[in-house]
Design a protein around this motif. Structure first.
Motif, short mmCIF file in Angstrom:
data_model
loop_
_atom_site.label_atom_id
_atom_site.label_comp_id
_atom_site.label_asym_id
_atom_site.label_seq_id
_atom_site.Cartn_x
_atom_site.Cartn_y
_atom_site.Cartn_z
N GLN A 151 1.36 -1.04 0.13
CA GLN A 151 -0.12 0.04 0.16
C GLN A 151 0.87 0.98 -0.12
O GLN A 151 1.77 1.50 0.55
N GLY A 152 0.61 2.08 -0.63
CA GLY A 152 1.29 3.27 -1.20
C GLY A 152 2.30 3.84 -1.90
O GLY A 152 2.40 2.45 -2.86
N GLU A 153 2.98 5.10 -1.38
CA GLU A 153 4.88 4.77 -1.80
C GLU A 153 5.42 3.03 -1.13
O GLU A 153 5.42 3.21 -0.69
N LEU A 154 6.18 2.95 -2.91
CA LEU A 154 7.02 1.71 -2.29
C LEU A 154 8.51 2.48 -1.34
O LEU A 154 9.20 4.01 -1.76
N ARG A 155 8.75 1.16 -0.59
CA ARG A 155 10.31 2.16 0.21
C ARG A 155 10.50 0.97 0.23
O ARG A 155 10.31 -0.08 1.06
N PRO A 156 11.61 1.21 -0.58
CA PRO A 156 12.30 -0.37 0.01
C PRO A 156 12.93 -0.71 0.56
O PRO A 156 13.38 -2.08 1.53
N GLU A 157 13.53 0.52 2.00
CA GLU A 157 13.37 0.37 2.90
C GLU A 157 13.09 -1.07 4.39
O GLU A 157 13.11 -0.75 5.14
N CYS A 158 11.78 -0.94 4.16
CA CYS A 158 10.11 -1.51 4.63
C CYS A 158 9.83 -2.88 4.25
O CYS A 158 9.56 -3.64 5.19
N LEU A 159 11.29 -3.64 3.36
CA LEU A 159 10.98 -5.13 2.73
C LEU A 159 12.50 -5.90 3.28
O LEU A 159 13.40 -4.87 3.54
N PRO A 160 12.75 -6.97 3.81
CA PRO A 160 13.56 -7.61 2.91
C PRO A 160 14.80 -7.32 2.62
O PRO A 160 14.18 -6.92 1.11
N GLN A 161 16.07 -7.25 2.47
CA GLN A 161 17.17 -6.97 1.99
C GLN A 161 17.50 -7.10 0.79
O GLN A 161 17.28 -6.16 -0.04
N PRO A 162 17.09 -8.30 0.31
CA PRO A 162 16.99 -8.86 -0.71
C PRO A 162 15.69 -8.07 -1.97
O PRO A 162 16.13 -7.58 -3.18
N ILE A 163 14.94 -8.15 -1.14
CA ILE A 163 13.75 -7.30 -1.96
C ILE A 163 13.87 -6.02 -2.13
O ILE A 163 13.71 -5.96 -3.24
N GLY A 164 13.94 -5.31 -1.35
CA GLY A 164 14.45 -3.60 -1.35
C GLY A 164 15.54 -3.27 -2.39
O GLY A 164 15.50 -2.26 -3.15
N LEU A 165 16.87 -4.41 -2.97
CA LEU A 165 17.61 -3.92 -3.47
C LEU A 165 17.26 -4.52 -4.87
O LEU A 165 17.19 -3.66 -5.97
N TYR A 166 16.48 -5.24 -5.07
CA TYR A 166 15.66 -5.68 -6.54
C TYR A 166 15.29 -5.15 -6.46
O TYR A 166 14.94 -4.21 -8.14
N ALA A 167 14.23 -4.11 -6.10
CA ALA A 167 13.36 -2.81 -6.21
C ALA A 167 13.87 -1.80 -6.92
O ALA A 167 13.89 -1.37 -8.08
N ARG A 168 15.14 -1.50 -6.71
CA ARG A 168 16.16 -0.40 -6.25
C ARG A 168 16.88 -0.32 -8.00
O ARG A 168 16.80 0.49 -8.44
N PHE A 169 17.33 -1.98 -7.93
CA PHE A 169 17.32 -2.20 -9.48
C PHE A 169 16.39 -2.36 -10.36
O PHE A 169 17.04 -1.66 -11.67
N ILE A 170 15.23 -2.54 -10.14
CA ILE A 170 14.30 -2.11 -11.35
C ILE A 170 14.08 -0.55 -11.75
O ILE A 170 14.24 0.48 -12.36
N GLY A 171 14.41 0.03 -9.95
CA GLY A 171 14.46 1.70 -10.76
C GLY A 171 15.54 2.52 -11.34
O GLY A 171 15.46 3.24 -12.01
N TRP A 172 16.59 1.43 -11.34
CA TRP A 172 18.07 1.85 -11.18
C TRP A 172 17.09 1.42 -13.41
O TRP A 172 18.21 2.33 -14.46
N ALA A 173 17.08 0.22 -13.41
CA ALA A 173 16.99 -0.58 -15.03
C ALA A 173 16.26 0.01 -16.13
O ALA A 173 15.92 -0.18 -16.91
N ASP A 174 14.59 0.80 -15.17
CA ASP A 174 13.60 1.21 -16.01
C ASP A 174 12.90 1.92 -15.16
O ASP A 174 12.29 1.60 -14.11
N PRO A 175 13.32 3.01 -14.81
CA PRO A 175 12.39 4.18 -13.89
C PRO A 175 11.42 4.24 -14.26
O PRO A 175 10.45 4.59 -12.71
N GLY A 176 10.80 3.69 -15.49
CA GLY A 176 9.23 4.11 -15.72
C GLY A 176 8.25 3.23 -14.77
O GLY A 176 7.32 3.36 -14.42
N PHE A 177 8.74 2.46 -14.05
CA PHE A 177 7.92 1.31 -13.62
C PHE A 177 7.53 1.66 -12.57
O PHE A 177 6.43 1.34 -11.84
N TRP A 178 8.03 2.77 -11.77
CA TRP A 178 7.39 3.28 -10.13
C TRP A 178 7.07 4.43 -10.75
O TRP A 178 6.36 5.20 -9.48
N ARG A 179 7.64 4.98 -11.76
CA ARG A 179 7.18 6.25 -11.66
C ARG A 179 5.58 6.45 -11.87
O ARG A 179 4.81 5.84 -12.82
#
Length: 399
Positions: free
Chosen positions: A92-120
């Motif tokens: 729910q709400g804005e995605l916060r990678p720091e609220c997720l288990p570390q490997p999953i948070g890292l993957y969310a950041r990877f998507i933001g880096w490789a495909d910025p439009g996915f979270w925009r």
């Protein structure tokens, strides 16, 4: 503080280096290392401040899928696949990678880096998103199980053991009559004897009293496996957990997959018709993006009294799925990427059709779903004799 790269090297310098886990770990680190800098302003602490339950990872259910060509009376080509998936509740709400288990948070950041439009946020209505974790194994064999030599004009013996991590993002554009599901799935695994395909097949054949395949010594060699999959599906917008009463719909999709597991582009259509069709994006054989469900908020209404009009309801429907695919690489046909190996003349175009039936019930307050389908696939390589068919069965549960 030790960096991601240094941490991975330290692991590979210990007992991990004795297996393919090291190579797979290094691939994951190579993918995630750019985003450690990209997302350095985020905290990755185990107990981040002010994270609401809706921003944290909570599981809502799972699915077990089994595919085998013995269901269709053959034992060759894509001969067996099994996958176990776990599906999270919608975040729910804005995605916060720091609220997720570390490997999953890292993957969310990877998507933001490789495909910025996915979270925009592009002006669409608030999107729902969830996470899918998939663990599976696939195996491939030639037709002649009695030969121990390398069969040059038939498909290589091959196995794949993998772990996939997918984000599903469901969007209903403002004032639109349709909605979309965007999927980004990263798959890491191993090809070759370490996939345990030979041992798995021998065990099943021994239990069932079936003659085992004798040419596994010629299988593809060990190497790390990876794939990034991007897919979009779209259908008419529906509120609630089902489309109430008798109805039908059409789901469109297109996808791109890149990696040494498969590099391909595909497009497809699924037609469904029946009673109380689920408000999801269809039923598919094992592949990235196959696991999706109605929004968890409406799925929870199955336990309310009195029952909401939007709540899940028992139902059943038939479906027909058609998919066309342009293939640039397929490990089960092209062989090993990093070394010379047995391979065949892959065909660049493949068409697949599936027909099946799916039904869902409410059992002791839990959602249960069963989908059964038969799949036909055109020739995948020049030396292949005729098309291939296999059966697929999936059992899902909602906690």
């Amino acid at each position: 503080m030790i960096g991601i790269d240094g941490y991975c090297r330290s692991l590979c310098g210990t007992k991990v280096q004795q297996s393919m886990q090291c190579a797979t770990l290094l691939i994951a680190c190579a993918l995630f290392s750019p985003i450690s800098a990209f997302g350095s302003d985020f905290s990755l602490s185990a107990d981040p401040p002010s994270c609401s339950p809706g921003q944290s990872l909570r599981w809502r259910g799972g699915t077990l899928r089994l595919e085998n060509d013995l269901f269709t009376g053959s034992d060759r080509n894509y001969t067996n696949g099994v996958a176990l998936t776990a599906v999270s509740r919608d975040l729910q709400g804005e995605l916060r990678p720091e609220c997720l288990p570390q490997p999953i948070g890292l993957y969310a950041r990877f998507i933001g880096w490789a495909d910025p439009g996915f979270w925009r946020d592009t002006g669409d209505q608030p999107a729902s998103q969830n996470l899918v974790v998939r663990f599976g194994q696939s195996m491939y064999t030639p037709e002649d199980k009695t030969r121990t030599d390398l069969i040059a004009d038939d498909r290589p013996y091959a196995g794949l053991l993998y772990l996939g991590l997918a984000w599903n993002r469901r969007i209903h554009p403002q004032a639109a009559s349709y909605e979309m599901l965007d999927v980004r799935e990263l798959t890491l695994g191993v090809i070759g004897p370490w996939s345990l395909a030979e041992k798995s097949q021998d065990l099943v054949h021994r239990v069932r009293g079936i003659e085992r395949f004798r040419g596994w010594d010629n299988q593809l060699r060990n190497e790390p496996a990876f794939q990034m999959a991007m897919e979009r599906k779209f259908k008419s917008y529906t509120e609630g957990a089902v489309q109430p009463g008798w109805d039908s719909d059409v789901i469109g999709s297109y996808a791109l997959r890149i990696g040494n597991i498969e590099t391909a582009a595909s497009t497809g259509l699924e037609w469904r018709a029946g009673w109380n069709i689920p408000n999801d994006f269809g039923s598919y054989p094992i592949r990235p993006g196959a696991e999706n469900r109605p929004p968890s908020a409406v799925a929870d209404l199955r336990t309310t009294t009195p029952q909401s009009a939007l709540a899940p309801k028992p139902g059943a429907h038939v479906f027909l799925n058609l998919e066309a695919k342009a293939v640039a690489w397929d490990f089960s046909l092209d062989g090993n990427l990093f070394r010379h190996s047995h391979h065949v003349s892959r065909r660049p175009w493949v068409v697949q059709a599936a027909i099946g039936i799916s039904s869902q019930w409410i059992v002791a307050g839990h959602g249960v779903r069963l989908a059964v389908m038969r799949v036909w696939r055109t020739r995948e390589f020049d030396q292949q004799i005729g098309r291939h068919a296999f059966g697929s069965i999936a059992l899902s549960i909602e906690f």
